[in-house]
Design an enzyme around this catalytic site. Structure first.
Site, short mmCIF file in Angstrom:
data_model
loop_
_atom_site.label_atom_id
_atom_site.label_comp_id
_atom_site.label_asym_id
_atom_site.label_seq_id
_atom_site.Cartn_x
_atom_site.Cartn_y
_atom_site.Cartn_z
N SER A 144 3.65 -9.19 -3.55
CA SER A 144 2.86 -8.41 -2.61
C SER A 144 1.77 -9.29 -1.97
O SER A 144 2.09 -10.26 -1.28
CB SER A 144 2.29 -7.18 -3.31
OG SER A 144 1.80 -6.26 -2.38
N ASP A 244 10.45 -0.08 0.97
CA ASP A 244 9.11 -0.67 1.02
C ASP A 244 8.66 -0.75 2.47
O ASP A 244 9.35 -1.35 3.31
CB ASP A 244 9.15 -2.07 0.41
CG ASP A 244 7.78 -2.69 0.27
OD1 ASP A 244 6.78 -2.09 0.74
OD2 ASP A 244 7.69 -3.79 -0.33
N HIS A 274 8.35 -0.54 -3.08
CA HIS A 274 7.38 -1.58 -3.37
C HIS A 274 6.99 -1.54 -4.84
O HIS A 274 6.75 -0.49 -5.42
CB HIS A 274 6.14 -1.38 -2.50
CG HIS A 274 5.17 -2.50 -2.53
ND1 HIS A 274 5.36 -3.67 -1.83
CD2 HIS A 274 3.99 -2.66 -3.19
CE1 HIS A 274 4.36 -4.49 -2.05
NE2 HIS A 274 3.51 -3.91 -2.87
#
Length: 303
Positions: A144, A244, A274
């Site tokens: 991320s 995501d 995600h």
């Protein structure tokens, strides 16, 4: 559009980011794993940086090394989020893996966190013998916001020089601003990460205003998909997730690397969102972690 999340990942379907981070923090140290915590100096008088070093007891001298960069939207998280990820890579490659706590926005805006990444990367290279590692076989892994910093660091090293990156592995990365096609489609029921202003974390990271960047174009070290030239970057493994909202920018980053002839392996993980690998024992999590083990082994010359 109704998503069809894989049943093994129902644990993250209704979770918010805090709940997902709580899942990531659950860790039981394997018996064979040695863990050392210490601090390393920041760059140019910056504060010391807390690092956690994972070293399997059976790792030989001169093992490859990986620097792991945790996620958290640039504003939260710490190295505890990546204990399971780092441990899996360390034990199965085998390798020495170092996670660390970088400075967080909005108290510390760009380039503070990237400078901390640089400091740890250089320190690992310069102290490779002490760590039992090989300074010529070093890789990056980030998730991320951590994937963003892996990409930004790769650009920085390409432009300024520094220890070679054997493989840059980025997991569900935040590499571009603005709502993507996947965000428009799945905003209301996307697991973990959703919302109308997915760029807000970037505004905090670069010290911008809530409505924009005050007329400035941020550095591509901060927002990698703002770069024009992607050539001469290291071999890169990219993991994106079907549900995501960051998916499209991750795919765009992969295609731009390919266009400029950078070796790329791209994984679009189906029916997950995600942070899906918070569910560490689920089959697709294990599949992609094991795939990354082989990717690192390949670039480290171990296959």
């Amino acid at each position: 559009m109704k998503i069809n999340l894989h049943p093994h990942y129902k644990a993250v379907e209704a979770a918010d980011m805090g709940e997902t981070q709580a899942m990531l923090r659950r860790y039981k140290k394997p018996e064979e794993m040695n863990i050392e915590e210490r601090t390393v100096p920041g760059l140019d008088g910056d504060p010391d940086i807390e690092i956690r070093i994972f070293r399997p007891g059976y790792a030989p001298a001169g093992s490859p090394m990986i620097m792991d960069i945790h996620g958290g939207g640039f504003t939260g998280g710490d190295y505890n989020l990546d204990n399971n990820r780092a441990s899996h890579l360390a034990m199965n490659i085998p390798a020495i893996v170092a996670s660390f706590n970088y400075r967080l926005a909005p108290q510390h805006v760009f380039p503070a966190a990237l400078n901390d990444c640089r400091a740890v990367w250089y320190w690992m290279h310069d102290h490779a013998k002490e760590l039992g590692g090989d300074p010529e076989r070093m890789g990056l892994f980030g998730t991320s916001a951590g994937g963003n910093m892996c990409a930004g660091l790769a650009f920085y090293i390409r432009d300024h020089g520094g220890p070679k990156i054997s493989l840059n592995a980025i997991n569900v990365p935040a590499v571009g601003v603005g709502p993507s096609l996947s965000a428009e489609q799945m905003r209301e029921d996307a697991p973990t990460l959703k919302g109308e202003n997915l760029s807000s974390a970037f505004h905090e990271y670069v010290g911008g205003f809530s409505g924009g960047f005050n007329g400035q174009i941020p550095s591509y070290y901060a927002i990698p998909n703002l770069a024009i030239d992607y050539s001469n970057l290291p071999p890169t493994a990219i993991i994106v997730a079907e549900y995501d909202p960051l998916r499209e920018e991750g795919l765009k980053y992969a295609h731009r690397l390919m266009k400029d002839a950078v070796p790329v392996e791209l994984y679009l993980m189906p029916r997950v969102g995600h942070g899906f690998d918070a569910v560490k024992d689920a089959p697709m999590t294990q599949w992609i972690w094991n795939g990354l083990v082989m990717s690192f082994q390949r670039e480290f010359g171990m296959l």
